[in-house]
Design an enzyme around this catalytic site. Structure first.
Site, short mmCIF file in Angstrom:
data_model
loop_
_atom_site.label_atom_id
_atom_site.label_comp_id
_atom_site.label_asym_id
_atom_site.label_seq_id
_atom_site.Cartn_x
_atom_site.Cartn_y
_atom_site.Cartn_z
N SER A 126 -26.98 105.73 11.55
CA SER A 126 -27.98 105.48 13.40
C SER A 126 -26.62 106.59 14.15
O SER A 126 -26.75 107.08 14.42
CB SER A 126 -28.37 103.51 13.52
OG SER A 126 -27.01 103.13 13.55
N ASP A 131 -23.63 120.64 14.95
CA ASP A 131 -24.81 121.32 15.19
C ASP A 131 -24.30 122.45 16.45
O ASP A 131 -23.96 123.69 16.24
CB ASP A 131 -25.28 120.44 16.42
CG ASP A 131 -26.57 120.40 15.29
OD1 ASP A 131 -26.43 120.38 14.17
OD2 ASP A 131 -28.30 119.50 15.59
N LYS A 170 -31.35 107.37 9.31
CA LYS A 170 -31.72 106.54 10.16
C LYS A 170 -32.09 107.32 11.31
O LYS A 170 -30.58 107.29 12.58
CB LYS A 170 -30.87 105.08 10.51
CG LYS A 170 -31.66 103.78 11.25
CD LYS A 170 -31.58 104.38 12.44
CE LYS A 170 -32.60 102.60 12.47
NZ LYS A 170 -32.46 102.75 14.57
#
Length: 549
Positions: free
Chosen positions: A291, A302, A316
Site C-alpha cells: 500500500s 516512475d 495493494k
C-alpha cells in the site's frame, strides 16, 4: 494494513447520498434494506431461543462485505478502537498485522520491534490456534483475534502456526509486550557517505520521525541513502507522499486516485524543497511491502529518482475510507484505486468474493519460485508503462524491482525455527547481556560491533538452554544456522546494553549487526554507481543486472 485516507464521514452522509440519488439505485437499496429488516425482526420476535441481534447484524455485515474486494472491512466498536491503535498509539500484545480470509487468520507482517518479530513469526504464516483455542474455521472474527492476541505485557501466548514450505505445524511461545508507536526503526551512517533509514509502517508520526532522521544523517555527511521499506505494510497515504516530496524536486505528480464517485478522485504533487532531492537513492522492497510503501516506491521509480532493489512488492492498490458509524463501529470502504505517476495500478488481480485465493498469493509466489528467481515473475505484458526516462515498468501486481535479489533461506533449519518458537535466542541473549552489562558497556558500541564474537562456549550454553526447553540438539542443523543464530544473539545483546536507554524507537544496534549478513542490503551497498547513473539520466550506460540472485 490498508491505505487510509485520513477522512472520517458520518454514516448519514454516505447513506444519504445513496438513498436519495434516485432511480434504480434507490429501489434496489430500499428493497434490500427492507428484506434484511424483515428477516431480523422475524428472528428477534419468533426464533425459538433468545438471540443477540447486535452480533447477528455484525456477522451479516462482515459476510456481505466478503462479496466485495479483499480490503473492504467492517469493525465493531471494540475492534475499531483496537485497529486504530496500531496507527495512532501503542498497545500491549504480540505485535502482528493480520487479515482474515475465508475464516483463516493470515499474518500480513509481524510489527517491527514487537515480540512476534523477535519470536520468528513471518509474513504469510497462518495462525491455527491461540492458547489451544481454535482460530481456523467458520465464525472467526476480528474481535476474537484481538481478544486472544492482546493482553497484559509479560503474559505468554502459545501459537500454533502453519507455514508454507513446512509440513508440520510450528508452536511458538510469544510473550506480550508494549508494541511501539515508532515507525522509523533505524537511522545510521554505514560509512562516511552512505546512510541507512528503515521505515516499518506509515503511522501518524512517521513523516516527522523520518524528517528528523534525515536531517541528522545529512549533518553527518550523507551523500548516498538506502531507504528500507521491506516488510512495511503501509498506513496513511499522506505520510508516504510527504516522504516522496522530500526526494522529488519541482511540481511532479506523486500519486493519483480514481473511483466511481469523482468526490474521491485526487492528485498529489510534489511542492516543497525537499531535504534530499539530489543524491543517489536506493529503495529496498519485498513481498511484505504494501500500500503506502508501494506509493512511495512507485513514485520514486516512475520519476527515475531511485533504484528499487529486492523482490516484487505485495500489490495493494485500493484505497479505503474509514467511516465511523453511529454506534462507534467502523466501515473501511474501498472508494478508489491509486495509480503511480506513469499510470500504473499496483493492485494485484483478485476476483470479487474470492478472498481465499487472494490471500494465498504469497504461498503461490513461494511455490512458483518467484521469491528465488526473477525469471519466475509473471508480468501482465498488456500493462506496460514507462518512467520519465523511458524505462519500461509493469502494472497490475506490485512494484517490480529494478534489481532482483532472491530470498535467502540457506541458513533456515527446523532447529532454528524451534529456537524461535520457544524464544531461546532472545532469552539467552538478554540473560548474557544482563550478567555482563558492566563489562560490555566499558567499550563504545563501535568497538563491540567490530570485535565482539559469540563464542563456542556461549553457543553451547544456548544449546543447553534449548535442551532444557525440550529442543533436541541437532549438530547438522545447528551448523547450518550457526551464523544466523550468533548474529541475532549479538544483535540483541547490543540493543540491550547500548540501545535500551534511548527515548526514540531506533534499533540501530540491531540493524548494524544484522544488515551486513542480509543479502539484499549487501547487494544494495554495491549499487550506488548505478543509482548515480539513474539520477543523472544516463540510461544508455546504466548496467542493471536483470536476474541478480
Amino acid at each position: 494494513m490498508p491505505i487510509i485516507i485520513a477522512i472520517t464521514l458520518a454514516a448519514g452522509v454516505l447513506l444519504g447520498s445513496t438513498f436519495f440519488s434516485g432511480g434504480k439505485k434507490l429501489s434496489d437499496v430500499a428493497k434490500g434494506y427492507g428484506k434484511f429488516r424483515e428477516v431480523l425482526m422475524l428472528v428477534e420476535n419468533n426464533y425459538v431461543d433468545s438471540v443477540n441481534t447486535d452480533e447477528l447484524v455484525d456477522f451479516s455485515i462482515s459476510k456481505m462485505l466478503e462479496k466485495l474486494d479483499p480490503h473492504t472491512a467492517y469493525f465493531n466498536a471494540e475492534e475499531a478502537t483496537a485497529a486504530r491503535s496500531q496507527l495512532e498509539s501503542g498497545f500491549d500484545g504480540i505485535g502482528v498485522e493480520f487479515n482474515i480470509y475465508n475464516d483463516t487468520v493470515y499474518v500480513v507482517t509481524p510489527l517491527s520491534g514487537g515480540p512476534s518479530e523477535a519470536a520468528g513469526i513471518q509474513s504469510g504464516d497462518r495462525i491455527i490456534s491461540v492458547n489451544k483455542e481454535n482460530l481456523s474455521g467458520p465464525g472467526v472474527t476480528n474481535a476474537q483475534v484481538y481478544k486472544l492476541l492482546r493482553g497484559k505485557r509479560g503474559t505468554k501466548v502459545d501459537l500454533a502456526i502453519e507455514r508454507v514450505g513446512l509440513k508440520d505445524k510450528m508452536n511458538f511461545a510469544v510473550v506480550r509486550d508494549r508494541i511501539p508507536t515508532y515507525s522509523v526503526d533505524a537511522s545510521y551512517m554505514v560509512d562516511q557517505e552512505i546512510g541507512y533509514i528503515k521505515v516499518s509502517r506509515f503511522s501518524e508520526t512517521t513523516f516527522d520521525e523520518f524528517k528528523s532522521a534525515l536531517k541528522t544523517l545529512k549533518a553527518s555527511g550523507l551523500k548516498n541513502l538506502i531507504l528500507d521499506l521491506r516488510g512495511n505494510p503501509g498506513g496513511y497515504m499522506e505520510r508516504a507522499t510527504s516522504m516522496a516530496d522530500e526526494f522529488i524536486a519541482g511540481d511532479k505528480l506523486l500519486v493519483y486516485t480514481e473511483g466511481k464517485d469523482s468526490r474521491f478522485d485526487r492528485k498529489t504533487r510534489s511542492h516543497v524543497d525537499g531535504l534530499f532531492e539530489q543524491g543517489p537513492l536506493i529503495v529496498l522492497v519485498d513481498e511484505g511491502s504494501a500500500s503506502a510503501s508501494e506509493i512511495l516506491a512507485g513514485a520514486l521509480q516512475d520519476h527515475d529518482r531511485a533504484l528499487v532493489v529486492g523482490r516484487r512488492s505485495y500489490g495493494k492498490g485500493l484505497v479505503q475510507m474509514p467511516i465511523k458509524l453511529s454506534d462507534g463501529s467502523e466501515l473501511r470502504l474501498t472508494i478508489s484505486r491509486y495509480y503511480t505517476p506513469s499510470g500504473r495500478s499496483i493492485q494485484k488481480p483478485y476476483e470479487m468474493g474470492k478472498g481465499e485465493d487472494y490471500s494465498q498469493d504469497l504461498t503461490h509466489r513461494y511455490e512458483s519460485g518467484e521469491l528465488f528467481n526473477a525469471d519466475s515473475i509473471k508480468f501482465d505484458k498488456t500493462k506496460i508503462y514507462k518512467t520519465d526516462g523511458g524505462r519500461v515498468v509493469y502494472g497490475g501486481g506490485g512494484i517490480t524491482p529494478d534489481i532482483f535479489v532472491a530470498k535467502d533461506t540457506l541458513m533456515n533449519s527446523k532447529y532454528l525455527f524451534e529456537l524461535y518458537s520457544k524464544n531461546i535466542i532472545r532469552e539467552y541473549a538478554l540473560r548474557y547481556a544482563n550478567e555482563n552489562q558492566k563489562k560490555l558497556e566499558k567499550q563504545p558500541f563501535k568497538e563491540f560491533l567490530k570485535s565482539f564474537q559469540v563464542s563456542d562456549v556461549m553457543l553451547a550454553e544456548l544449546v543447553k538452554d534449548a535442551s532444557k526447553a525440550g529442543i533436541k540438539p541437532n549438530e547438522k542443523e545447528l551448523n547450518l544456522s550457526k551464523s544466523l543464530i550468533t548474529s541475532q544473539t549479538k544483535a540483541i545483546i547490543g540493543r540491550y546494553v547500548w540501545g535500551r536507554k534511548q527515548k526514540s524507537g531506533l534499533n540501530n544496534e540491531v540493524f548494524q549487526v544484522l544488515n551486513p549478513g542480509d543479502n539484499v542490503y549487501q547487494q544494495a551497498v554495491q549499487l550506488f554507481n548505478q543509482a548515480a547513473q539513474l539520477e543523472k539520466g544516463e540510461f544508455s550506460s546504466l548496467n542493471i543486472p536483470k536476474n541478480k540472485k
